[in-house]
Enzyme design. Structure first.
Site, PDB file in Angstrom:
ATOM      1  N   SER A   1      -1.362   9.008  -3.052  1.00 22.86           N
ATOM      2  CA  SER A   1      -2.053   8.365  -1.928  1.00 22.86           C
ATOM      3  C   SER A   1      -1.071   7.829  -0.887  1.00 22.86           C
ATOM      4  CB  SER A   1      -2.955   7.229  -2.428  1.00 22.86           C
ATOM      5  OG  SER A   1      -2.195   6.275  -3.157  1.00 22.86           O
ATOM      6  N   HIS A   2       0.079   7.309  -1.336  1.00 27.16           N
ATOM      7  CA  HIS A   2       1.089   6.753  -0.426  1.00 27.16           C
ATOM      8  C   HIS A   2       2.447   7.347  -0.783  1.00 27.16           C
ATOM      9  CE1 HIS A   2      -2.183   3.871  -0.310  1.00 27.16           C
ATOM     10  NE2 HIS A   2      -1.657   3.265   0.732  1.00 27.16           N
ATOM     11  N   ASN A   3       3.241   7.628   0.238  1.00 29.64           N
ATOM     12  CA  ASN A   3       4.583   8.151   0.000  1.00 29.64           C
ATOM     13  C   ASN A   3       5.476   7.739   1.164  1.00 29.64           C
ATOM     14  OD1 ASN A   3       6.835   9.524  -0.854  1.00 29.64           O
ATOM     15  ND2 ASN A   3       5.949  11.570  -0.706  1.00 29.64           N
TER      16      ASN A   3
ATOM     17  N   PHE B   1       6.282   6.367  -4.090  1.00 31.08           N
ATOM     18  CA  PHE B   1       4.920   6.886  -3.951  1.00 31.08           C
ATOM     19  C   PHE B   1       4.011   6.308  -5.028  1.00 31.08           C
ATOM     20  CE2 PHE B   1       7.309   9.953  -6.522  1.00 31.08           C
ATOM     21  CZ  PHE B   1       6.464  10.202  -7.612  1.00 31.08           C
TER      22      PHE B   1
END
Length: 331
Positions: free
Chosen positions: A89-91, A102
């Site tokens: 979802s996040h990186n 991440f």
């Protein structure tokens, strides 16, 4: 007026058939004026997404923050590999030897599981080292950017007792549909009502049940930090006494500029166990907030990790076949 509207939709989005009419009535303007402002903020990229925000863990997913140490010349290729997993979802690239950070979630149906998935990604990216940093204790997760400048320095973080719920096929259907971005139109939930073949009361009652059970954290708009003027957002990591972790974490979470606050494990090569996301409009403002926090939070050391590049920031799509397809390809 724009900033008041942006503040309102981040904090408590009205779960009614015509939510923008409710906001308009509160502010003493017309629904059309609210929609015009929001449609422009959406087209300008200020509003990233407006949807239900679900608790990955309570949906049965296993998740963790992960930090990779990637050689500079391999970063672009590594990022492409990491981002190909649907549970990322996040990186971000951050200013540390562990330079790629991440979040990864895998569904309860995953054949590989979380640890094995990270192991495979590390091998594919030729990571020199990595650490897994799952949540041991969550104190706060609530992104509300202070668009008006009027928010207090501190806020009370409520402890919520969740009810038990038996998830029915209708609950799962609501989760599947409510996770996606709504349109900025007068009745943004009409298409969901039609697809589920139900009425507004039933739909909103199910959302209420999901929230009381902690499965839905909240329904809200998430802003694009940088486009909203918050250009200096730091993940601040703290080395704190594990025996007093809960009390110290609660104190850190009380700062309004902190959107996320967690206890995570320590390692021989990673002494930091309290993680806080701190938001400011400038590096000077953010550093000032961190300094204020450091005066109140007993810590052996702390370090702000600023992101130099954002590679991915999305919501995981729950209950889709994408993860099993990735596993079939890479297992």
């Amino acid at each position: 007026m724009k900033n008041e509207i942006l503040s309102r939709i981040q904090k408590k989005f009205p779960l009614v058939a015509k939510p923008f009419k409710v906001i308009a009535d509160e502010l003493g303007i017309s629904e059309d004026e609210v929609l015009e402002i929001l449609q422009k903020e959406k087209s300008d990229g200020i509003i990233r997404q407006t949807s239900a925000i679900f608790d990955t863990k309570r949906l049965g997913y296993k998740s963790s923050l992960v930090a990779f140490k990637i050689r500079e010349q391999n970063i672009d290729k590594a990022v492409e590999i990491i981002n190909s997993h649907p549970g990322i979802s996040h990186n971000y690239e951050r200013n540390h030897d562990f330079n790629i950070w991440f979040t990864l979630g895998v569904p309860p149906t995953s054949e590989l599981g979380l640890d094995k998935t990270v192991e495979i990604i590390a091998k594919l990216t030729e990571a020199e080292d990595y650490i897994m940093l799952p949540t041991l204790k969550l104190f706060k997760i609530n992104v509300k950017l202070n668009t008006t400048g009027n928010d207090d320095k501190k806020e009370k973080v409520k402890k919520v007792v969740h009810s038990e719920i038996e998830m029915t096929p209708l609950h799962h259907k609501v989760v599947q549909l409510a996770q996606y971005d709504i349109e900025m139109i007068s009745e943004p939930f009409a298409n969901i009502i039609k697809e589920i073949d139900t009425d507004y009361d039933t739909f909103f009652n199910i959302l209420q049940e999901l929230q009381e059970a902690g499965i839905m954290r909240r329904f809200a708009s998430i802003l694009n930090h940088r486009k909203a003027g918050f250009n200096a957002n730091a993940m601040v990591v703290w080395d704190i006494d594990e025996n007093n972790g809960e009390a110290i974490g609660a104190d850190a979470a009380a700062f309004s500029a902190v959107s996320h606050c967690y206890l995570r494990p320590k390692y021989a090569n990673w002494p930091f166990n309290l993680f806080t996301m701190v938001h400011g409009k400038t590096t000077e403002e953010t550093n000032s907030i961190i300094e204020d926090m450091a005066k109140e939070i007993p810590n052996k050391s702390h370090m702000p990790l600023y992101s130099s590049r954002e590679f991915k920031k999305i919501r995981i799509e729950y209950f889709t076949p994408a993860c099993s397809q990735w596993e079939e390809k890479h297992a």
